[in-house]
Design a protein around this motif. Structure first.
Motif, PDB file in Angstrom:
ATOM      1  N   GLU A   1       0.847  -1.186   0.000  1.00 16.35           N
ATOM      2  CA  GLU A   1       0.000   0.000   0.000  1.00 16.35           C
ATOM      3  C   GLU A   1       0.881   1.234   0.000  1.00 16.35           C
ATOM      4  N   VAL A   2       0.378   2.300  -0.606  1.00 11.17           N
ATOM      5  CA  VAL A   2       1.072   3.586  -0.538  1.00 11.17           C
ATOM      6  C   VAL A   2       0.749   4.210   0.818  1.00 11.17           C
ATOM      7  N   HIS A   3       1.773   4.582   1.544  1.00 11.95           N
ATOM      8  CA  HIS A   3       1.596   5.268   2.829  1.00 11.95           C
ATOM      9  C   HIS A   3       1.659   6.783   2.628  1.00 11.95           C
ATOM     10  N   GLU A   4       2.577   7.199   1.743  1.00  7.14           N
ATOM     11  CA  GLU A   4       2.758   8.628   1.471  1.00  7.14           C
ATOM     12  C   GLU A   4       3.256   8.770   0.032  1.00  7.14           C
ATOM     13  N   GLY A   5       2.693   9.703  -0.706  1.00  3.37           N
ATOM     14  CA  GLY A   5       3.090   9.890  -2.100  1.00  3.37           C
ATOM     15  C   GLY A   5       2.201   9.083  -3.014  1.00  3.37           C
ATOM     16  N   ASP A   6       2.810   8.416  -4.006  1.00  2.26           N
ATOM     17  CA  ASP A   6       2.057   7.617  -4.967  1.00  2.26           C
ATOM     18  C   ASP A   6       2.897   6.425  -5.399  1.00  2.26           C
ATOM     19  N   TRP A   7       2.418   5.702  -6.406  1.00  2.00           N
ATOM     20  CA  TRP A   7       3.106   4.487  -6.847  1.00  2.00           C
ATOM     21  C   TRP A   7       4.380   4.777  -7.623  1.00  2.00           C
ATOM     22  N   GLU A   8       4.497   5.938  -8.255  1.00  2.00           N
ATOM     23  CA  GLU A   8       5.573   6.169  -9.205  1.00  2.00           C
ATOM     24  C   GLU A   8       6.620   7.202  -8.787  1.00  2.00           C
ATOM     25  N   THR A   9       6.325   8.046  -7.839  1.00  2.00           N
ATOM     26  CA  THR A   9       7.221   9.141  -7.505  1.00  2.00           C
ATOM     27  C   THR A   9       8.360   8.670  -6.605  1.00  2.00           C
ATOM     28  N   SER A  10       9.582   9.015  -7.002  1.00  2.00           N
ATOM     29  CA  SER A  10      10.746   8.715  -6.171  1.00  2.00           C
ATOM     30  C   SER A  10      10.573   9.381  -4.819  1.00  2.00           C
ATOM     31  N   GLY A  11      10.820   8.639  -3.756  1.00  2.00           N
ATOM     32  CA  GLY A  11      10.666   9.160  -2.404  1.00  2.00           C
ATOM     33  C   GLY A  11       9.339   8.806  -1.760  1.00  2.00           C
ATOM     34  N   SER A  12       8.430   8.205  -2.523  1.00  2.00           N
ATOM     35  CA  SER A  12       7.157   7.777  -1.942  1.00  2.00           C
ATOM     36  C   SER A  12       7.410   6.654  -0.940  1.00  2.00           C
ATOM     37  N   ILE A  13       6.514   6.565   0.030  1.00  2.00           N
ATOM     38  CA  ILE A  13       6.652   5.574   1.099  1.00  2.00           C
ATOM     39  C   ILE A  13       5.559   4.525   0.946  1.00  2.00           C
ATOM     40  N   LYS A  14       5.973   3.255   1.033  1.00  2.00           N
ATOM     41  CA  LYS A  14       5.039   2.140   0.869  1.00  2.00           C
ATOM     42  C   LYS A  14       5.150   1.193   2.063  1.00  2.00           C
ATOM     43  N   ASN A  15       4.050   0.509   2.343  1.00  2.00           N
ATOM     44  CA  ASN A  15       4.006  -0.539   3.360  1.00  2.00           C
ATOM     45  C   ASN A  15       3.861  -1.884   2.661  1.00  2.00           C
ATOM     46  N   TRP A  16       4.774  -2.815   2.957  1.00  2.00           N
ATOM     47  CA  TRP A  16       4.776  -4.140   2.341  1.00  2.00           C
ATOM     48  C   TRP A  16       4.422  -5.201   3.378  1.00  2.00           C
ATOM     49  N   LYS A  17       3.658  -6.208   2.959  1.00  2.00           N
ATOM     50  CA  LYS A  17       3.361  -7.386   3.775  1.00  2.00           C
ATOM     51  C   LYS A  17       3.918  -8.584   3.027  1.00  2.00           C
ATOM     52  N   TYR A  18       4.694  -9.412   3.708  1.00  2.00           N
ATOM     53  CA  TYR A  18       5.379 -10.524   3.060  1.00  2.00           C
ATOM     54  C   TYR A  18       5.638 -11.631   4.068  1.00  2.00           C
ATOM     55  N   THR A  19       6.119 -12.766   3.583  1.00  2.00           N
ATOM     56  CA  THR A  19       6.443 -13.905   4.444  1.00  2.00           C
ATOM     57  C   THR A  19       7.896 -14.299   4.219  1.00  2.00           C
ATOM     58  N   ILE A  20       8.620 -14.451   5.333  1.00  2.00           N
ATOM     59  CA  ILE A  20      10.006 -14.955   5.308  1.00  2.00           C
ATOM     60  C   ILE A  20      10.111 -16.072   6.334  1.00  2.00           C
ATOM     61  N   ASP A  21      10.680 -17.178   5.917  1.00  2.00           N
ATOM     62  CA  ASP A  21      10.835 -18.340   6.809  1.00  2.00           C
ATOM     63  C   ASP A  21       9.502 -18.752   7.439  1.00  2.00           C
ATOM     64  N   GLY A  22       8.414 -18.639   6.664  1.00  2.00           N
ATOM     65  CA  GLY A  22       7.099 -19.048   7.142  1.00  2.00           C
ATOM     66  C   GLY A  22       6.435 -18.078   8.100  1.00  2.00           C
ATOM     67  N   LYS A  23       7.051 -16.914   8.327  1.00  2.00           N
ATOM     68  CA  LYS A  23       6.497 -15.943   9.280  1.00  2.00           C
ATOM     69  C   LYS A  23       6.109 -14.654   8.551  1.00  2.00           C
ATOM     70  N   PRO A  24       4.909 -14.133   8.844  1.00  2.00           N
ATOM     71  CA  PRO A  24       4.514 -12.868   8.223  1.00  2.00           C
ATOM     72  C   PRO A  24       5.320 -11.698   8.795  1.00  2.00           C
ATOM     73  N   GLU A  25       5.695 -10.790   7.912  1.00  2.00           N
ATOM     74  CA  GLU A  25       6.435  -9.600   8.316  1.00  2.00           C
ATOM     75  C   GLU A  25       5.880  -8.395   7.568  1.00  2.00           C
ATOM     76  N   VAL A  26       6.255  -7.217   8.043  1.00  2.00           N
ATOM     77  CA  VAL A  26       5.885  -5.964   7.382  1.00  2.00           C
ATOM     78  C   VAL A  26       7.124  -5.076   7.301  1.00  2.00           C
ATOM     79  N   LEU A  27       7.095  -4.175   6.322  1.00  2.00           N
ATOM     80  CA  LEU A  27       8.163  -3.188   6.180  1.00  2.00           C
ATOM     81  C   LEU A  27       7.587  -1.910   5.594  1.00  2.00           C
ATOM     82  N   LYS A  28       7.853  -0.807   6.265  1.00  2.00           N
ATOM     83  CA  LYS A  28       7.565   0.510   5.697  1.00  2.00           C
ATOM     84  C   LYS A  28       8.877   1.003   5.125  1.00  2.00           C
ATOM     85  N   GLU A  29       8.839   1.397   3.839  1.00  2.00           N
ATOM     86  CA  GLU A  29      10.079   1.801   3.173  1.00  2.00           C
ATOM     87  C   GLU A  29       9.861   3.006   2.276  1.00  2.00           C
ATOM     88  N   LYS A  30      10.969   3.685   2.016  1.00  2.00           N
ATOM     89  CA  LYS A  30      11.001   4.766   1.037  1.00  2.00           C
ATOM     90  C   LYS A  30      11.741   4.239  -0.171  1.00  2.00           C
TER      91      LYS A  30
END
Length: 155
Positions: free
Chosen positions: A43-72
Motif C-alpha cells: 500500500e502507498v503510505h505517502e506519495g504515490d506508486w511512481e514518484t521517487s521518495g514515496s513511502i510504501k508498506n509491504w506485507k510478506y512472508t520470510i521463513d514461514g512468518k509474516p512480516e511488514v516493512l515501511k520503506e522509502k
C-alpha cells in the motif's frame, strides 16, 4: 563481529532490463500478483506508486512468518537503480540501517551474453542494532526469490 555490512547477489533473468525496471518503477502495486508466495500486499503510505521518495508498506512472508516493512523507494532512471530504504517494521527490529538496492542491466552481447534478458544486482546494506543480530541473509534470499518470480512473470 562487524556491526555494519553489505551482502551482494547477482542473477541472470529472462526479462529485459526495461521490463524489470518498469515493474519496480511504475507498477509495484502488481508485485504481489507476480510473487504471491513471498509478497502478500503493498500500500502507498505517502506519495504515490511512481514518484521517487514515496513511502510504501509491504506485507510478506520470510521463513514461514509474516512480516511488514515501511520503506522509502528512490529511483535512478538513467542507471535503472532502485533503492529501498527501510523505515519501520520487522527488519528494523534487527537493523538500525536496512537498505536494499536493485540495479537492472541488459545482458551485454559484447561481453559474451546473448543480449536477451538482463542482470539483476541486489545489494543489502545494513547496520545491526546489536552484535547478536544475524546478518540479513534471509532478506537477501527473500529478495532473490521474489525477483525470480517477478522476472518470470514479465518475461
Amino acid at each position: 563481529m562487524a556491526m555494519k555490512g553489505k551482502l551482494q547477489s547477482e542473477m541472470e533473468v529472462k526479462a529485459s532490463a526495461d521490463k524489470v525496471y518498469h515493474v519496480l518503477r511504475k507498477t509495484s502495486h502488481h508485485i504481489p500478483n507476480h510473487t504471491s508466495k513471498n509478497i502478500h500486499g503493498v500500500e502507498v503510505h505517502e506519495g504515490d506508486w511512481e514518484t521517487s521518495g514515496s513511502i510504501k508498506n509491504w506485507k510478506y512472508t520470510i521463513d514461514g512468518k509474516p512480516e511488514v516493512l515501511k520503506e522509502k523507494m528512490l529511483f535512478d532512471d538513467e542507471k535503472k537503480l532502485v533503492t529501498l530504504i527501510g523505515l519501520e517494521g520487522d527488519a528494523m527490529k534487527l537493523y538500525k540501517v536496512y537498505t536494499a538496492k536493485f540495479e537492472i542491466k541488459p545482458k551485454d552481447v559484447a561481453g559474451g551474453g546473448s543480449g536477451n534478458g538482463s542482470i539483476v544486482s541486489i545489494t543489502v546494506e545494513y547496520e545491526k542494532l546489536n552484535p547478536s543480530c544475524p546478518p540479513p541473509y534471509k532478506y537477501l534470499d527473500f529478495l532473490e526469490s521474489a525477483f525470480q518470480d517477478i522476472t518470470e512473470a514479465v518475461a
